[in-house]
Design a protein around this motif. Structure first.
Motif, short mmCIF file in Angstrom:
data_model
loop_
_atom_site.label_atom_id
_atom_site.label_comp_id
_atom_site.label_asym_id
_atom_site.label_seq_id
_atom_site.Cartn_x
_atom_site.Cartn_y
_atom_site.Cartn_z
N GLY A 24 0.72 -1.28 0.08
CA GLY A 24 0.20 0.02 -0.06
C GLY A 24 0.76 1.41 0.06
N SER A 25 0.65 2.25 0.91
CA SER A 25 1.39 3.18 0.79
C SER A 25 2.55 3.29 2.03
N PHE A 26 2.80 2.19 2.50
CA PHE A 26 4.00 1.79 3.45
C PHE A 26 5.15 1.06 2.79
N CYS A 27 6.17 1.50 3.20
CA CYS A 27 7.52 0.82 2.74
C CYS A 27 8.15 0.22 3.96
N ARG A 28 8.81 -1.03 3.94
CA ARG A 28 9.38 -1.66 5.18
C ARG A 28 10.68 -2.16 4.84
N ALA A 29 11.73 -1.87 5.52
CA ALA A 29 13.17 -2.58 5.15
C ALA A 29 12.89 -3.98 5.61
N ARG A 30 13.68 -4.99 4.91
CA ARG A 30 13.50 -6.48 5.25
C ARG A 30 15.15 -6.97 4.88
N CYS A 31 15.45 -8.09 5.73
CA CYS A 31 16.68 -8.63 5.59
C CYS A 31 16.37 -9.99 5.72
N THR A 32 17.35 -10.68 4.91
CA THR A 32 17.43 -12.44 5.08
C THR A 32 17.63 -13.01 6.15
N CYS A 33 18.18 -12.14 7.23
CA CYS A 33 18.25 -12.94 8.46
C CYS A 33 17.03 -13.07 9.27
N GLN A 36 12.73 -7.36 10.30
CA GLN A 36 12.03 -6.43 9.44
C GLN A 36 11.97 -5.22 10.14
N GLY A 37 11.87 -3.97 9.58
CA GLY A 37 11.87 -2.75 10.16
C GLY A 37 10.35 -2.51 10.24
N PRO A 38 10.18 -1.43 11.01
CA PRO A 38 8.73 -0.77 11.03
C PRO A 38 8.36 -0.15 9.65
N ALA A 39 7.17 -0.47 9.46
CA ALA A 39 6.15 0.18 8.20
C ALA A 39 6.51 1.67 8.39
N ARG A 40 7.03 2.16 7.19
CA ARG A 40 7.32 3.49 7.21
C ARG A 40 6.57 4.27 5.60
N ARG A 41 6.09 5.55 5.93
CA ARG A 41 5.52 6.28 4.62
C ARG A 41 6.64 6.71 3.67
N ALA A 42 7.85 7.07 4.21
CA ALA A 42 9.00 7.34 3.57
C ALA A 42 9.83 6.32 3.15
N ARG A 43 9.98 6.10 1.83
CA ARG A 43 11.12 4.96 1.46
C ARG A 43 12.48 4.94 1.77
N SER A 44 12.87 6.50 1.95
CA SER A 44 14.12 7.00 2.37
C SER A 44 14.50 6.52 4.00
N GLN A 45 13.24 6.80 4.63
CA GLN A 45 13.25 6.07 6.30
C GLN A 45 13.51 4.89 6.30
N ALA A 46 12.81 4.06 5.56
CA ALA A 46 12.97 2.46 5.39
C ALA A 46 14.56 2.27 4.85
N ARG A 47 14.81 2.67 4.08
CA ARG A 47 16.27 2.57 3.80
C ARG A 47 17.37 2.99 4.74
#
Length: 56
Positions: A24-33, A36-47
């Motif tokens: 949807g309108s949220f972006c989340r960072a993920r790792c193969t380990c 998962q990071g928190p859901a963010r509206r800003a892609r830059s914050q997820a990065r």
């Protein structure tokens, strides 16, 4: 359904390969380990979350 924007965040290591995924309108960072990071509206914050998580 989640969509990946295909962005690799940090250099790859077997334990920590990060990417971002959108839902949807949220972006989340993920790792193969499994992390998962928190859901963010800003892609830059997820990065930023991924940069903070991944060793490098």
């Amino acid at each position: 359904m989640a969509q990946q924007d295909g962005t690799e965040i940090r250099r790859d290591t077997p334990e920590h390969r990060t990417s971002t995924a959108e839902r949807g309108s949220f972006c989340r960072a993920r790792c193969t380990c499994g992390w998962q990071g928190p859901a963010r509206r800003a892609r830059s914050q997820a990065r930023t979350d991924a940069h903070t998580h991944a060793p490098g």
